[in-house]
Design a protein around this motif. Sequence first.
Motif, PDB file in Angstrom:
ATOM      1  N   GLU A 125       3.487   3.097 -15.523  1.00 12.49           N
ATOM      2  CA  GLU A 125       4.140   3.646 -16.711  1.00 12.49           C
ATOM      3  C   GLU A 125       4.347   5.143 -16.527  1.00 12.49           C
ATOM      4  OE1 GLU A 125       3.455   4.263 -21.530  1.00 12.49           O
ATOM      5  OE2 GLU A 125       1.936   3.236 -20.314  1.00 12.49           O
ATOM      6  N   LEU A 126       5.585   5.598 -16.724  1.00 12.14           N
ATOM      7  CA  LEU A 126       5.902   7.018 -16.627  1.00 12.14           C
ATOM      8  C   LEU A 126       5.624   7.715 -17.954  1.00 12.14           C
ATOM      9  CD1 LEU A 126       9.291   6.951 -14.658  1.00 12.14           C
ATOM     10  CD2 LEU A 126       6.952   6.997 -13.763  1.00 12.14           C
ATOM     11  N   GLU A 127       5.569   9.039 -17.915  1.00 11.08           N
ATOM     12  CA  GLU A 127       5.339   9.810 -19.133  1.00 11.08           C
ATOM     13  C   GLU A 127       6.449   9.606 -20.158  1.00 11.08           C
ATOM     14  OE1 GLU A 127       2.876  11.328 -20.231  1.00 11.08           O
ATOM     15  OE2 GLU A 127       1.591  11.903 -18.563  1.00 11.08           O
ATOM     16  N   ASN A 128       7.657   9.278 -19.699  1.00 13.24           N
ATOM     17  CA  ASN A 128       8.763   9.067 -20.640  1.00 13.24           C
ATOM     18  C   ASN A 128       8.769   7.663 -21.237  1.00 13.24           C
ATOM     19  OD1 ASN A 128       9.712   7.395 -18.614  1.00 13.24           O
ATOM     20  ND2 ASN A 128      11.491   8.660 -18.093  1.00 13.24           N
ATOM     21  N   GLY A 129       7.769   6.854 -20.868  1.00  9.90           N
ATOM     22  CA  GLY A 129       7.658   5.512 -21.420  1.00  9.90           C
ATOM     23  C   GLY A 129       8.234   4.416 -20.555  1.00  9.90           C
ATOM     24  N   ASP A 130       9.016   4.764 -19.537  1.00  5.87           N
ATOM     25  CA  ASP A 130       9.569   3.743 -18.647  1.00  5.87           C
ATOM     26  C   ASP A 130       8.441   3.027 -17.912  1.00  5.87           C
ATOM     27  OD1 ASP A 130      12.057   4.515 -19.434  1.00  5.87           O
ATOM     28  OD2 ASP A 130      12.573   5.568 -17.576  1.00  5.87           O
ATOM     29  N   ARG A 131       8.644   1.729 -17.664  1.00  8.71           N
ATOM     30  CA  ARG A 131       7.633   0.934 -16.977  1.00  8.71           C
ATOM     31  C   ARG A 131       8.277   0.164 -15.835  1.00  8.71           C
ATOM     32  NH1 ARG A 131       3.175  -1.106 -21.324  1.00  8.71           N
ATOM     33  NH2 ARG A 131       3.265   0.704 -22.717  1.00  8.71           N
ATOM     34  N   MET A 132       7.601   0.160 -14.694  1.00  5.34           N
ATOM     35  CA  MET A 132       8.060  -0.562 -13.515  1.00  5.34           C
ATOM     36  C   MET A 132       6.932  -1.458 -13.024  1.00  5.34           C
ATOM     37  SD  MET A 132       9.576   2.410 -13.974  1.00  5.34           S
ATOM     38  CE  MET A 132       8.245   3.415 -13.334  1.00  5.34           C
ATOM     39  N   THR A 133       7.309  -2.614 -12.514  1.00  9.60           N
ATOM     40  CA  THR A 133       6.326  -3.568 -12.017  1.00  9.60           C
ATOM     41  C   THR A 133       6.537  -3.793 -10.532  1.00  9.60           C
ATOM     42  OG1 THR A 133       6.253  -4.671 -14.161  1.00  9.60           O
ATOM     43  CG2 THR A 133       5.383  -5.886 -12.291  1.00  9.60           C
ATOM     44  N   ALA A 134       5.437  -3.926  -9.804  1.00 13.42           N
ATOM     45  CA  ALA A 134       5.512  -4.137  -8.361  1.00 13.42           C
ATOM     46  C   ALA A 134       4.341  -5.004  -7.922  1.00 13.42           C
ATOM     47  CB  ALA A 134       5.490  -2.805  -7.622  1.00 13.42           C
ATOM     48  N   GLY A 135       4.407  -5.416  -6.666  1.00 15.65           N
ATOM     49  CA  GLY A 135       3.318  -6.204  -6.112  1.00 15.65           C
ATOM     50  C   GLY A 135       2.106  -5.352  -5.783  1.00 15.65           C
ATOM     51  N   GLN A 136       2.357  -4.114  -5.317  1.00  9.79           N
ATOM     52  CA  GLN A 136       1.270  -3.207  -4.967  1.00  9.79           C
ATOM     53  C   GLN A 136       1.710  -1.773  -5.228  1.00  9.79           C
ATOM     54  OE1 GLN A 136      -1.151  -4.307  -1.408  1.00  9.79           O
ATOM     55  NE2 GLN A 136       0.571  -5.654  -0.936  1.00  9.79           N
ATOM     56  N   VAL A 137       0.717  -0.890  -5.367  1.00  8.61           N
ATOM     57  CA  VAL A 137       0.979   0.520  -5.644  1.00  8.61           C
ATOM     58  C   VAL A 137       0.108   1.373  -4.732  1.00  8.61           C
ATOM     59  CG1 VAL A 137       0.688   2.373  -7.353  1.00  8.61           C
ATOM     60  CG2 VAL A 137       1.710   0.199  -8.037  1.00  8.61           C
ATOM     61  N   VAL A 138       0.688   2.453  -4.221  1.00 10.65           N
ATOM     62  CA  VAL A 138      -0.067   3.474  -3.491  1.00 10.65           C
ATOM     63  C   VAL A 138      -0.094   4.724  -4.355  1.00 10.65           C
ATOM     64  CG1 VAL A 138      -0.178   4.945  -1.444  1.00 10.65           C
ATOM     65  CG2 VAL A 138       0.579   2.564  -1.227  1.00 10.65           C
ATOM     66  N   VAL A 139      -1.285   5.171  -4.726  1.00 10.12           N
ATOM     67  CA  VAL A 139      -1.446   6.388  -5.520  1.00 10.12           C
ATOM     68  C   VAL A 139      -1.824   7.516  -4.569  1.00 10.12           C
ATOM     69  CG1 VAL A 139      -2.697   7.513  -7.385  1.00 10.12           C
ATOM     70  CG2 VAL A 139      -2.131   5.082  -7.557  1.00 10.12           C
ATOM     71  N   ALA A 140      -0.929   8.487  -4.434  1.00  8.39           N
ATOM     72  CA  ALA A 140      -1.114   9.579  -3.470  1.00  8.39           C
ATOM     73  C   ALA A 140      -0.951  10.909  -4.184  1.00  8.39           C
ATOM     74  CB  ALA A 140      -0.117   9.448  -2.322  1.00  8.39           C
ATOM     75  N   VAL A 141      -1.901  11.213  -5.063  1.00  7.43           N
ATOM     76  CA  VAL A 141      -1.881  12.472  -5.800  1.00  7.43           C
ATOM     77  C   VAL A 141      -3.145  13.252  -5.472  1.00  7.43           C
ATOM     78  CG1 VAL A 141      -0.499  11.471  -7.655  1.00  7.43           C
ATOM     79  CG2 VAL A 141      -2.997  11.493  -7.851  1.00  7.43           C
ATOM     80  N   PRO A 142      -3.140  14.582  -5.666  1.00 12.98           N
ATOM     81  CA  PRO A 142      -4.333  15.380  -5.377  1.00 12.98           C
ATOM     82  C   PRO A 142      -5.536  14.901  -6.188  1.00 12.98           C
ATOM     83  CG  PRO A 142      -2.423  16.802  -5.642  1.00 12.98           C
ATOM     84  CD  PRO A 142      -1.996  15.428  -6.065  1.00 12.98           C
ATOM     85  N   PRO A 143      -6.744  15.141  -5.691  1.00 14.26           N
ATOM     86  CA  PRO A 143      -7.938  14.585  -6.339  1.00 14.26           C
ATOM     87  C   PRO A 143      -8.167  15.065  -7.759  1.00 14.26           C
ATOM     88  CG  PRO A 143      -8.536  16.220  -4.677  1.00 14.26           C
ATOM     89  CD  PRO A 143      -7.082  15.929  -4.498  1.00 14.26           C
ATOM     90  N   PHE A 144      -7.720  16.289  -8.075  1.00 12.03           N
ATOM     91  CA  PHE A 144      -7.962  16.810  -9.415  1.00 12.03           C
ATOM     92  C   PHE A 144      -6.854  16.426 -10.386  1.00 12.03           C
ATOM     93  CE2 PHE A 144     -10.092  19.645  -6.388  1.00 12.03           C
ATOM     94  CZ  PHE A 144     -11.398  19.344  -6.744  1.00 12.03           C
ATOM     95  N   VAL A 145      -5.801  15.808  -9.864  1.00 15.64           N
ATOM     96  CA  VAL A 145      -4.741  15.265 -10.707  1.00 15.64           C
ATOM     97  C   VAL A 145      -5.025  13.800 -11.037  1.00 15.64           C
ATOM     98  CG1 VAL A 145      -2.259  14.746 -10.810  1.00 15.64           C
ATOM     99  CG2 VAL A 145      -3.045  16.890  -9.798  1.00 15.64           C
ATOM    100  N   LEU A 146      -5.732  13.115 -10.157  1.00 23.06           N
ATOM    101  CA  LEU A 146      -6.003  11.692 -10.360  1.00 23.06           C
ATOM    102  C   LEU A 146      -6.646  11.399 -11.718  1.00 23.06           C
ATOM    103  CD1 LEU A 146      -5.699   8.982  -8.863  1.00 23.06           C
ATOM    104  CD2 LEU A 146      -8.038   9.271  -8.049  1.00 23.06           C
ATOM    105  N   PRO A 147      -7.593  12.221 -12.214  1.00 20.73           N
ATOM    106  CA  PRO A 147      -8.169  11.929 -13.534  1.00 20.73           C
ATOM    107  C   PRO A 147      -7.184  12.049 -14.691  1.00 20.73           C
ATOM    108  CG  PRO A 147      -9.658  13.318 -12.258  1.00 20.73           C
ATOM    109  CD  PRO A 147      -8.354  13.283 -11.519  1.00 20.73           C
ATOM    110  N   THR A 148      -5.988  12.602 -14.453  1.00 17.04           N
ATOM    111  CA  THR A 148      -4.986  12.685 -15.517  1.00 17.04           C
ATOM    112  C   THR A 148      -4.117  11.433 -15.578  1.00 17.04           C
ATOM    113  OG1 THR A 148      -3.233  13.725 -14.184  1.00 17.04           O
ATOM    114  CG2 THR A 148      -4.908  15.180 -15.140  1.00 17.04           C
ATOM    115  N   VAL A 149      -4.355  10.487 -14.682  1.00 20.97           N
ATOM    116  CA  VAL A 149      -3.634   9.213 -14.673  1.00 20.97           C
ATOM    117  C   VAL A 149      -4.558   8.137 -15.230  1.00 20.97           C
ATOM    118  CG1 VAL A 149      -2.479   7.485 -13.237  1.00 20.97           C
ATOM    119  CG2 VAL A 149      -2.301   9.919 -12.653  1.00 20.97           C
TER     120      VAL A 149
END
Length: 444
Positions: free
Chosen positions: A230-254
């Motif tokens: 889910e994006l901040e603008n409310g859009d939602r996308m579905t997938a089979g798998q996700v790779v989360v590649a954000v800095p460690p101090f940004v991860l807690p904001t997701v």
Amino acid sequence: MILSNREPVKVLVVGAGLAGLTAARTLAAAGVEVTVYEARDRVGGRTYTVRDGFTGGQHGDLGGELVTADYHALTALCEEAGVALSERVWIEREQTLPGETPLEGYLADGRIIVEGGLLTGARFAAVDDEIRVALRDTSPAPHEVIEQWTRRAGLSALARGALAGIGRMPVQYDPSQIDAHYLVDAHVGAVRRIVGGSQVLADTLARDLDVRLEAPVRAVRQAGGRVEVELENGDRMTAGQVVVAVPPFVLPTVGFDPPLPATHVGALTSLQRAYGGKVIGQYAEGDAVRAALSRGVFADGPLNTAWVSNHYVTEGPAVVSGFICGAQRHVLESDGDAFAALDEVVRIAVGEPVTRIAGRRKNWMEDPFALGMGATLGYTFRRALVAQFATPERRVHFAGDHTDADLPATMEGAVRSGRRAADEVLRQPRRMSLDEIDTELVRA
């Protein structure tokens, strides 16, 4: 009967830094449909090249810039992408003696600024001898904090001042925050840089990928064998798998649903943040600046390290990168203070007044999509922490330099982590519906 072991569905990548772009490129090359979502208005993350205001087509790197001899994955990626690397320049002394530490390789007459002046001649020789004797007679333990070792070894104020700059250089922490491993074991040797700036690699990797900019992610949810982003603008996308590649101090904001395990969150909250950033100046006295700063200088003041960042440019003005971190990070809050600190170090190193004709600064703490320069993991618990950061949570995989146990807080660590995460996706067993299983059994 042999069933496909790769999920033939779309993969979403969160973050278009080097880790996310490497993961996406690797997956796309394997025939996977990939979309990358990036919060910023550019790709590259903490590789960030600026050109506005610099004359002669020159540039400055406000993020990662060094490519050392052991950056094998990064070097290979540059070759695959057709991105040129410069010739080498030595950060440590070129002819090191057997058994010498990196610290001894950094020590050189006229290279260290203490109390507003260069250590040269007899003054440098005395400090050099004092530090070498301490290394031999009171060896620092790899896990020992640098400041603790200097006190235990009884180093003089002048020697501690010399180490204040050198000790901050490898990972941009104060000597009271980082362990001695980075000065006694982690050799840098010679370095290269990406010709044209580190951003060139990120832009090249993104060229053939589906990258959606200005698309910050609010949450990642797993249910029913699928993952929803889910994006901040409310859009939602579905997938089979996700790779989360954000800095460690940004991860807690997701947001994550289900929540991340306690071990993962606990490891994140135990990380030590690298506060600070870089200030870059272009100087008219190009030849003099290159002669004084191509290998870098270290200082005990607000700016701890400075070097010519485009050492492969041999004519015209010279661009110098300077680092400010830790307790001195307030200097980065204004152009005036940041540029004054850089100008002073360059002036002392050159030995005469210099003329800055362009400049930029970057405080990575002020960047909401970085929240710090990075996180270098302590020597003792590094692998235990990385085991928590890098472990997939069902169909969600994690990348980023902090998930690489060997070279965290480096471009190499980012690239390696992206390839690891992509490999995890490609090896993920395919989940089949009952109808698909019936079809496969009939075919068999």
